[in-house]
Each structure stands twice: as C-alpha cells, then as structure tokens.
Scaffold this motif. Structure first.
Motif, PDB file in Angstrom:
ATOM      1  N   PHE A 265      46.957  30.458  57.920  1.00 56.67           N
ATOM      2  CA  PHE A 265      48.111  29.963  57.173  1.00 56.67           C
ATOM      3  C   PHE A 265      48.757  28.735  57.805  1.00 56.67           C
ATOM      4  CE2 PHE A 265      47.524  34.032  55.211  1.00 56.67           C
ATOM      5  CZ  PHE A 265      47.952  33.841  53.905  1.00 56.67           C
ATOM      6  N   SER A 266      48.545  28.505  59.112  1.00 53.96           N
ATOM      7  CA  SER A 266      49.211  27.346  59.726  1.00 53.96           C
ATOM      8  C   SER A 266      48.492  26.047  59.390  1.00 53.96           C
ATOM      9  CB  SER A 266      49.366  27.524  61.232  1.00 53.96           C
ATOM     10  OG  SER A 266      48.100  27.639  61.814  1.00 53.96           O
ATOM     11  N   ALA A 267      47.359  26.121  58.663  1.00 56.74           N
ATOM     12  CA  ALA A 267      46.720  24.869  58.193  1.00 56.74           C
ATOM     13  C   ALA A 267      47.630  24.141  57.211  1.00 56.74           C
ATOM     14  CB  ALA A 267      45.390  25.191  57.514  1.00 56.74           C
ATOM     15  N   PHE A 268      48.623  24.834  56.632  1.00 50.88           N
ATOM     16  CA  PHE A 268      49.451  24.220  55.593  1.00 50.88           C
ATOM     17  C   PHE A 268      50.861  23.882  56.055  1.00 50.88           C
ATOM     18  CE2 PHE A 268      46.169  26.833  53.885  1.00 50.88           C
ATOM     19  CZ  PHE A 268      45.558  25.955  53.006  1.00 50.88           C
ATOM     20  N   GLY A 269      51.250  24.394  57.216  1.00 46.65           N
ATOM     21  CA  GLY A 269      52.596  24.122  57.702  1.00 46.65           C
ATOM     22  C   GLY A 269      52.939  25.102  58.803  1.00 46.65           C
ATOM     23  N   THR A 270      54.120  24.914  59.371  1.00 50.24           N
ATOM     24  CA  THR A 270      54.545  25.790  60.466  1.00 50.24           C
ATOM     25  C   THR A 270      54.762  27.205  59.951  1.00 50.24           C
ATOM     26  OG1 THR A 270      55.716  23.892  61.328  1.00 50.24           O
ATOM     27  CG2 THR A 270      56.260  26.017  62.307  1.00 50.24           C
ATOM     28  N   VAL A 271      54.088  28.162  60.548  1.00 50.29           N
ATOM     29  CA  VAL A 271      54.330  29.560  60.190  1.00 50.29           C
ATOM     30  C   VAL A 271      55.414  30.086  61.130  1.00 50.29           C
ATOM     31  CG1 VAL A 271      53.329  31.867  60.138  1.00 50.29           C
ATOM     32  CG2 VAL A 271      52.000  29.919  59.316  1.00 50.29           C
ATOM     33  N   GLN A 272      56.530  30.536  60.554  1.00 53.75           N
ATOM     34  CA  GLN A 272      57.652  30.981  61.403  1.00 53.75           C
ATOM     35  C   GLN A 272      57.495  32.444  61.834  1.00 53.75           C
ATOM     36  OE1 GLN A 272      60.799  29.919  58.635  1.00 53.75           O
ATOM     37  NE2 GLN A 272      61.336  28.160  59.911  1.00 53.75           N
ATOM     38  N   LYS A 273      57.117  33.302  60.880  1.00 48.27           N
ATOM     39  CA  LYS A 273      57.010  34.728  61.216  1.00 48.27           C
ATOM     40  C   LYS A 273      55.879  35.366  60.408  1.00 48.27           C
ATOM     41  CE  LYS A 273      62.037  34.992  61.883  1.00 48.27           C
ATOM     42  NZ  LYS A 273      63.297  35.574  61.401  1.00 48.27           N
ATOM     43  N   ILE A 274      55.289  36.401  60.970  1.00 50.56           N
ATOM     44  CA  ILE A 274      54.243  37.160  60.258  1.00 50.56           C
ATOM     45  C   ILE A 274      54.488  38.647  60.511  1.00 50.56           C
ATOM     46  CG2 ILE A 274      51.771  37.719  60.170  1.00 50.56           C
ATOM     47  CD1 ILE A 274      51.130  34.897  60.993  1.00 50.56           C
ATOM     48  N   ALA A 275      54.393  39.445  59.454  1.00 53.02           N
ATOM     49  CA  ALA A 275      54.472  40.904  59.619  1.00 53.02           C
ATOM     50  C   ALA A 275      53.282  41.516  58.890  1.00 53.02           C
ATOM     51  CB  ALA A 275      55.775  41.424  59.026  1.00 53.02           C
ATOM     52  N   ILE A 276      52.548  42.402  59.562  1.00 55.26           N
ATOM     53  CA  ILE A 276      51.400  43.079  58.943  1.00 55.26           C
ATOM     54  C   ILE A 276      51.752  44.555  58.773  1.00 55.26           C
ATOM     55  CG2 ILE A 276      48.971  43.747  59.249  1.00 55.26           C
ATOM     56  CD1 ILE A 276      48.459  41.283  60.801  1.00 55.26           C
ATOM     57  N   PHE A 277      51.401  45.134  57.620  1.00 56.37           N
ATOM     58  CA  PHE A 277      51.682  46.560  57.430  1.00 56.37           C
ATOM     59  C   PHE A 277      50.653  47.166  56.478  1.00 56.37           C
ATOM     60  CE2 PHE A 277      54.106  43.831  54.678  1.00 56.37           C
ATOM     61  CZ  PHE A 277      53.932  44.369  53.411  1.00 56.37           C
ATOM     62  N   GLU A 278      50.577  48.499  56.515  1.00 60.55           N
ATOM     63  CA  GLU A 278      49.658  49.231  55.621  1.00 60.55           C
ATOM     64  C   GLU A 278      50.464  49.704  54.414  1.00 60.55           C
ATOM     65  OE1 GLU A 278      46.303  49.903  56.239  1.00 60.55           O
ATOM     66  OE2 GLU A 278      46.578  48.525  57.924  1.00 60.55           O
ATOM     67  N   LYS A 279      49.877  49.547  53.215  1.00 62.10           N
ATOM     68  CA  LYS A 279      50.560  50.048  52.024  1.00 62.10           C
ATOM     69  C   LYS A 279      49.516  50.522  51.028  1.00 62.10           C
ATOM     70  CE  LYS A 279      54.296  48.885  48.876  1.00 62.10           C
ATOM     71  NZ  LYS A 279      55.175  47.825  48.378  1.00 62.10           N
ATOM     72  N   ASN A 280      49.705  51.716  50.474  1.00 62.73           N
ATOM     73  CA  ASN A 280      48.755  52.291  49.504  1.00 62.73           C
ATOM     74  C   ASN A 280      47.316  52.219  50.014  1.00 62.73           C
ATOM     75  OD1 ASN A 280      51.077  52.351  48.012  1.00 62.73           O
ATOM     76  ND2 ASN A 280      50.555  50.541  46.797  1.00 62.73           N
ATOM     77  N   GLY A 281      47.130  52.473  51.295  1.00 60.98           N
ATOM     78  CA  GLY A 281      45.777  52.487  51.844  1.00 60.98           C
ATOM     79  C   GLY A 281      45.184  51.108  52.059  1.00 60.98           C
ATOM     80  N   GLY A 282      45.946  50.045  51.788  1.00 59.71           N
ATOM     81  CA  GLY A 282      45.417  48.692  51.995  1.00 59.71           C
ATOM     82  C   GLY A 282      46.265  47.951  53.017  1.00 59.71           C
ATOM     83  N   THR A 283      45.764  46.816  53.484  1.00 60.96           N
ATOM     84  CA  THR A 283      46.523  46.025  54.456  1.00 60.96           C
ATOM     85  C   THR A 283      47.249  44.900  53.739  1.00 60.96           C
ATOM     86  OG1 THR A 283      44.931  46.508  56.182  1.00 60.96           O
ATOM     87  CG2 THR A 283      46.318  44.578  56.525  1.00 60.96           C
TER      88      THR A 283
END
Length: 329
Positions: A265-283
């Motif tokens: 994602f930083s190929a397009f601009g500054t990434v400030q924050k990222i959060a990863i989580f599991e939902k309904n069995g998917g990422t």
C-alpha cells in the motif's frame, strides 16, 4: 505414488526437453541448476532468475527422454527435488528450446512498449494495464499515449528479466474480456522492448502513473474525477470515500503481515496505520492514509490485485467508515 497418478502427472503436459523449475532459492546460480539436473542427462542451455521473484528457471536437455526421466523420477520419488534445502517444483515448459533472442530492436530492457490493438484510448484504463502487467513483478511506472500505430503504453519494471517474463507471457495475447468494456470485441497486445530505461512522469493522472513516488502531485483533472460522488448502476450514490481502506484478503495461501501490507500500500502514499483482524473466518485489514485522494488512487489501482503471483492473497477494497484508527501497539 501409484502408477496411474504418475502417468497422469507425466501426460497432463506435453513433454518438452525444456523443464520449468519453480520455487528456487533467490538468485539461484546456473551451477546449482546444472548440479541438480546433470544426473539425468546433458544440459545444453539454462535461463536463471526468471519471474517476478527471480525464483524460477528453465533448463534445456540435449534430448527429450532425459527431461522425461527427470520429471518421472521426481513424480514418483518420496524425496522432492531440492536446492539449498528448498523444495523445487518441476514441470515441462511449453517452449521447446531456450531462445536468447538478441535481434536488433529486440534487446531486452526493463521498459516494454505495448501496442494495444483493436481499442480506443478510453477503452483500456491505466488500472487495467497495471493489473495485467503487475502479475509479473512490481510495475514502477506507466505512461500511455496515442500514436499512428494505435493506443500504446510504456511499462517500466525493475529489470530486464521481469520485463522479458511479462513480454514472453503476454505478447500476442489479449487482455481478459472481463477487464474490458462490453463493446470491445478483440484486443491484442504487441510487445517490444523500449530504448527507455527510466520514464519521466510529471504527475499522477489517468494517462500516467509513478508507483514509486507517493509524493508526486495528482493532475487536477484526475483529482476532480476522484472527488465526484460515484453513482452506481442503480442511480444511488455509492459508499462515501474515506482516507481509510478496508481490505478483505481471499485465497490466503501465504501469511499476510503488517510489513507485507505496508510494502503493497505504500506504493501509493504514506501509510499511517494498519490493523489486521479476523472476521467471518477471513482476514481483513484497515489501512489509513493521510487523505482521501491517496486512498482513492490506491483503491482503484489495487482492487482485485493479487499480492503473490498465481492468484494468491487477492485484495478486495472498500472505504471504511473510520477516519482515524486507534492502533494500540
């Protein structure tokens, strides 16, 4: 392995004296390839460090039976083929010799000149071109223009190997129908090498993109297009835009970490924050940019993009209702 499954493995592809090896250690040498293959016969040519991750190679035997004996051996062996402790996958190549074509005007470079036959300039978006070519490796820059020859694009890769693997795979092929507007009946790619090595792109627009420079200004005309409310086919306004994207990741064959997402994602601009989580069995993941425009360009460019070649870890993007993520750690 039973004989039937062995036979099936051997004949699903037409045997060739050229074998295609995948999952090699990065920067694998010609000597290592020869070492692996020489018990089965005499090697006449090799092509190393092919593909987006430079972890594939082609090996040509002097005789078809030697290639068949190597494929059969590993198809029925309990020990996989290995180089530096990595399991190597072996299959027949669809080429029958390794050609190192060096005719003038055909000297491999890292920039491809692509003529898209059978389309008007507005039929194929820069996002579509990016999607098709980034299957082979990181696309640095794209510039599109209209010439007497038709609609053309210059596509810059990191190196000549990546560019040539894209050219070998796509020259003479068509862009998949589902990526084209309904009225386009055929669309062929004619690909040669450009003499350019580094494209000079002044700003991001619907005609040119630099995926390596997040700080490049966006052309005002491109900006207006992004900022207008998008109206869906049913006439309703679609989701309001946001500086935070919600990414769903399908076909998760590989782990997707914060670092992996950051580099995509930083190929397009500054990434400030990222959060990863599991939902309904998917990422899923939330990715925060400083502004809506950057998020919109990233969303448009990365929708449907696969993080790993082979269709693995495919991204589906929408705008999040969040505007500022509360990331604790």
């Amino acid at each position: 392995m039973s004989t039937s499954s062995q036979t099936q493995f051997r004949y699903t592809q037409t045997p060739s004296k050229v074998l295609h090896l995948r999952n090699l250690p990065w920067e694998c040498t010609e000597e290592e390839l020869v070492e692996l293959c020489k018990p089965f016969g005499k090697i006449v040519n090799t092509k190393c460090n092919v593909g987006a991750n430079r972890n594939q190679a082609f090996v040509e035997f002097v005789d078809l039976n030697q290639a068949i004996s190597m494929v059969s051996y590993y198809a029925s062996s309990s020990e996989p083929a290995q180089v530096r402790g990595k399991t190597v996958y072996i299959q027949y190549s669809n080429r029958h010799e390794i050609v190192n074509n060096k005719s003038p005007g055909d000297t491999p470079g890292n920039v491809l000149l692509v003529t898209i036959e059978g389309v008007e300039a507005n039929d194929v978006t820069i996002e579509t071109i990016h999607l098709v070519f980034s299957a082979f490796g990181f696309v640095h820059k794209i510039a599109t223009f209209e010439k007497a020859a038709g609609f053309q694009a210059l596509i810059q890769f990191t190196d000549a190997e990546t560019a040539s693997s894209a050219r070998n795979a796509l020259d003479g092929r068509s862009i998949p129908r589902y990526l084209l507007p309904g009225h386009v009946t055929s669309c062929h790619l004619r690909i040669s090498y450009s003499a350019h090595t580094d494209l000079n792109i002044k700003f991001q627009s619907h005609r040119s993109r630099d995926y390596t420079n997040p700080y490049l200004p966006v052309n005002p005309t491109a900006m207006e297009g992004l900022m207008q409310p998008v109206v869906g086919p049913d006439g309703k306004k679609q989701e309001p835009q946001s500086n935070v994207l919600l990414a769903s990741i399908e076909n998760m064959q590989y782990a997707v970490t914060v670092d992996v997402l950051h580099s995509v994602f930083s190929a397009f601009g500054t990434v400030q924050k990222i959060a990863i989580f599991e939902k309904n069995g998917g990422t899923q993941a939330l990715i925060q940019y400083p502004d809506v425009t950057t998020a919109a360009v990233a969303k448009e460019s990365l929708e449907g993009h696969c993080i790993y070649e082979g269709g693995y870890c495919k991204l589906h993007l929408s705008y999040s209702r969040h505007t500022d993520l509360n990331v604790k750690v």
